[in-house]
Write a protein that holds these residues in place. Structure first.
Motif, short mmCIF file in Angstrom:
data_model
loop_
_atom_site.label_atom_id
_atom_site.label_comp_id
_atom_site.label_asym_id
_atom_site.label_seq_id
_atom_site.Cartn_x
_atom_site.Cartn_y
_atom_site.Cartn_z
N ALA A 226 -21.61 94.76 45.17
CA ALA A 226 -22.18 95.31 43.94
C ALA A 226 -23.55 94.68 43.73
O ALA A 226 -23.89 93.64 44.31
N SER A 227 -24.34 95.32 42.88
CA SER A 227 -25.66 94.79 42.55
C SER A 227 -25.55 93.57 41.65
O SER A 227 -24.52 93.35 41.00
N LEU A 228 -26.63 92.80 41.59
CA LEU A 228 -26.64 91.63 40.73
C LEU A 228 -26.44 92.02 39.27
O LEU A 228 -25.71 91.36 38.53
N ALA A 229 -27.07 93.12 38.86
CA ALA A 229 -26.93 93.56 37.46
C ALA A 229 -25.48 93.90 37.13
O ALA A 229 -24.97 93.55 36.06
N THR A 230 -24.81 94.59 38.06
CA THR A 230 -23.41 94.96 37.84
C THR A 230 -22.53 93.72 37.78
O THR A 230 -21.67 93.59 36.89
N GLN A 249 -27.71 81.17 40.47
CA GLN A 249 -28.44 80.51 41.54
C GLN A 249 -28.80 81.47 42.66
O GLN A 249 -29.81 81.31 43.33
N GLN A 250 -27.94 82.50 42.87
CA GLN A 250 -28.22 83.48 43.90
C GLN A 250 -29.16 84.57 43.42
O GLN A 250 -29.62 85.39 44.19
N GLY A 251 -29.48 84.56 42.12
CA GLY A 251 -30.20 85.67 41.51
C GLY A 251 -31.49 86.04 42.20
O GLY A 251 -31.71 87.20 42.55
N LYS A 252 -32.38 85.05 42.42
CA LYS A 252 -33.67 85.36 43.01
C LYS A 252 -33.51 85.95 44.40
O LYS A 252 -34.23 86.88 44.79
N ARG A 253 -32.58 85.39 45.17
CA ARG A 253 -32.38 85.90 46.51
C ARG A 253 -31.83 87.33 46.48
O ARG A 253 -32.28 88.21 47.21
N LEU A 254 -30.85 87.58 45.61
CA LEU A 254 -30.24 88.90 45.55
C LEU A 254 -31.21 89.95 45.02
O LEU A 254 -31.16 91.11 45.44
N LEU A 255 -32.08 89.56 44.10
CA LEU A 255 -33.02 90.53 43.56
C LEU A 255 -33.99 91.04 44.60
O LEU A 255 -34.56 92.12 44.45
N ARG A 256 -34.18 90.27 45.68
CA ARG A 256 -35.07 90.72 46.74
C ARG A 256 -34.41 91.74 47.65
O ARG A 256 -35.06 92.33 48.51
N LEU A 257 -33.11 91.92 47.51
CA LEU A 257 -32.37 92.81 48.39
C LEU A 257 -32.04 94.10 47.66
O LEU A 257 -31.58 94.08 46.53
N ALA A 258 -32.28 95.22 48.33
CA ALA A 258 -32.11 96.51 47.67
C ALA A 258 -30.64 96.92 47.59
O ALA A 258 -30.21 97.51 46.61
N ARG A 259 -29.86 96.60 48.60
CA ARG A 259 -28.49 97.11 48.62
C ARG A 259 -27.53 96.13 47.96
O ARG A 259 -27.80 94.92 47.91
N PRO A 260 -26.40 96.63 47.47
CA PRO A 260 -25.40 95.74 46.85
C PRO A 260 -24.93 94.68 47.84
O PRO A 260 -24.83 94.92 49.05
N GLN A 261 -24.63 93.51 47.31
CA GLN A 261 -24.23 92.39 48.15
C GLN A 261 -22.73 92.12 48.05
O GLN A 261 -22.17 92.09 46.96
N PRO A 262 -22.08 91.92 49.21
CA PRO A 262 -20.65 91.59 49.21
C PRO A 262 -20.44 90.11 48.90
O PRO A 262 -21.38 89.32 48.88
N PRO A 263 -19.18 89.69 48.70
CA PRO A 263 -18.88 88.29 48.36
C PRO A 263 -18.85 87.39 49.59
O PRO A 263 -17.88 86.66 49.84
N PHE A 285 -16.21 96.54 41.78
CA PHE A 285 -17.19 96.83 40.73
C PHE A 285 -18.30 97.74 41.22
O PHE A 285 -18.88 98.50 40.44
N GLY A 286 -18.65 97.64 42.50
CA GLY A 286 -19.72 98.48 43.04
C GLY A 286 -19.22 99.77 43.65
O GLY A 286 -19.99 100.48 44.31
N GLY A 287 -17.95 100.08 43.42
CA GLY A 287 -17.38 101.31 43.97
C GLY A 287 -16.30 101.02 45.00
O GLY A 287 -16.40 100.06 45.78
N ILE A 288 -15.26 101.83 44.99
CA ILE A 288 -14.13 101.62 45.89
C ILE A 288 -14.54 101.81 47.35
O ILE A 288 -14.16 101.03 48.22
N ALA A 289 -15.33 102.83 47.64
CA ALA A 289 -15.71 103.10 49.03
C ALA A 289 -16.47 101.92 49.63
O ALA A 289 -16.20 101.50 50.77
N ALA A 290 -17.42 101.36 48.88
CA ALA A 290 -18.20 100.24 49.39
C ALA A 290 -17.32 99.03 49.64
O ALA A 290 -17.48 98.32 50.64
N THR A 291 -16.37 98.78 48.74
CA THR A 291 -15.46 97.66 48.92
C THR A 291 -14.58 97.85 50.15
O THR A 291 -14.42 96.94 50.97
N LEU A 292 -14.01 99.05 50.29
CA LEU A 292 -13.12 99.30 51.43
C LEU A 292 -13.88 99.23 52.75
O LEU A 292 -13.37 98.70 53.74
#
Length: 317
Positions: A226-230, A249-263, A285-292
């Motif tokens: 999911a995205s950082l905002a989500t 703490q991961q915020g700045k790094r994640l904001l530089r990435l366009a696609r949702p980030q996994p855990p 949170f970022g959608g079932i398909a992306a998680t699966l």
């Protein structure tokens, strides 16, 4: 992926122990796959529609949220549908949402006889005031024998980062009481945690459970890609505590990435030295398909481990 009779249920019933002494140490890749195996998924009666176009493997354990203000009939209907499709539904049973014993018995009847399920995730719920006589999950257990109503497996809520409505001591005492209830009534039992942005609160909580001689198997809650905002929105609404700092703490790094980030960070940290009986539970949170897509790639070994500087990354399709 998991089913009604699987290794996780063996752990919950105390039928399996940990690794044999002196056994060869698995590689980091093998530890990661072992951790991800037997994963489970969270859905609501509304998001479950996404499974029609992107289905998990048969036998997957799927937890069904009872949304505040929505009729429990939606939960029963969703459980019935998932059971018919070959999954292992685990509906939420929210103590504070139950107005009286007659309703409780009616809900259990619908789950066991109509939907054919034998497991529930019991939790107090976040309602400011109970709708009936059950102020928390212990009050419900004191009033009814779940086994008499067809329940054979009991999942209980775990709070590694605490709960806004209870202190740590009360949470620990409640978990012990629920474990004891499960043992007295012959129920398989395990804990399912709130979602975490950092592995350390879960590992610290597990160490505390060991001190209390609470050897419950654990499903560690993790957010799907999911995205950082989500992720931030859910962290604020659900009261996730210390690991929210890890997200920041991961915020700045994640904001530089366009696609949702996994855990990735959580999974890699947990895979280093996973507690016995630990499995993963995903909140999509970022959608079932992306998680699966992400978790199945790890489960099936369709990934690579890549080092970038001092950071280890999981590279999956």
């Amino acid at each position: 992926m998991t089913g009604p009779m699987n290794r996780f249920d063996d752990l919950a019933s105390g039928r399996l122990g940990g690794a044999l002494p002196g056994a060869p140490q698995p590689s980091r890749r093998d530890r990661l796959r072992r951790l991800v195996h037997d994963w489970s998924l969270e859905v609501t009666p509304r998001t479950v529609e996404a499974l029609a176009s992107r289905a998990p493997p048969p036998g997957t354990q799927i937890y069904i949220t009872h949304l505040p203000g929505h009729p429990f009939e939606e939960v029963i209907a969703t459980a019935e549908r998932l059971k018919t499709q070959g999954y292992d539904p685990v509906p939420h049973l929210v103590a504070r949402a139950i107005p009286d014993r007659t309703t409780l018995e009616s809900w259990l009847l619908g789950l066991t006889h109509r939907a054919g399920v034998d497991a529930v995730l019991l939790l107090a719920g976040s309602l400011a005031a109970p709708h009936g006589p059950y102020a928390d999950s212990l009050a419900l257990l004191e009033a009814i024998d779940l086994r008499d109503h067809g329940i054979r497996r009991l999942a209980m809520a775990g709070h590694p980062e605490g709960h806004p409505q209870a202190d740590a001591g009360a949470l620990e005492a409640a978990l012990i009481s629920k474990r004891d209830y499960a043992e007295r009534h012959g129920l398989s039992a395990w804990a399912v945690t709130q979602f975490l942005f950092d592995a350390e609160p879960l590992l610290a909580w597990h160490r505390r459970l060991e001190e209390l001689a609470l050897d419950l198997p654990i499903r560690a809650g993790l957010p799907g890609p999911a995205s950082l905002a989500t992720l931030g929105k859910y962290a604020l609404s659900c009261g996730v505590g210390a690991s929210r700092a890890a997200l920041a703490q991961q915020g700045k790094r994640l904001l530089r990435l366009a696609r949702p980030q996994p855990p990735t960070r959580q999974v890699l940290a947990l895979a280093e030295a996973p507690p016995a009986g630990l499995r993963l539970h995903f909140y999509p949170f970022g959608g079932i398909a992306a998680t699966l897509d992400w978790v199945e790639a790890l489960d099936e070994g369709r990934f690579a481990l890549e080092e970038r500087g001092d950071e280890l990354r999981i590279v999956a399709p």
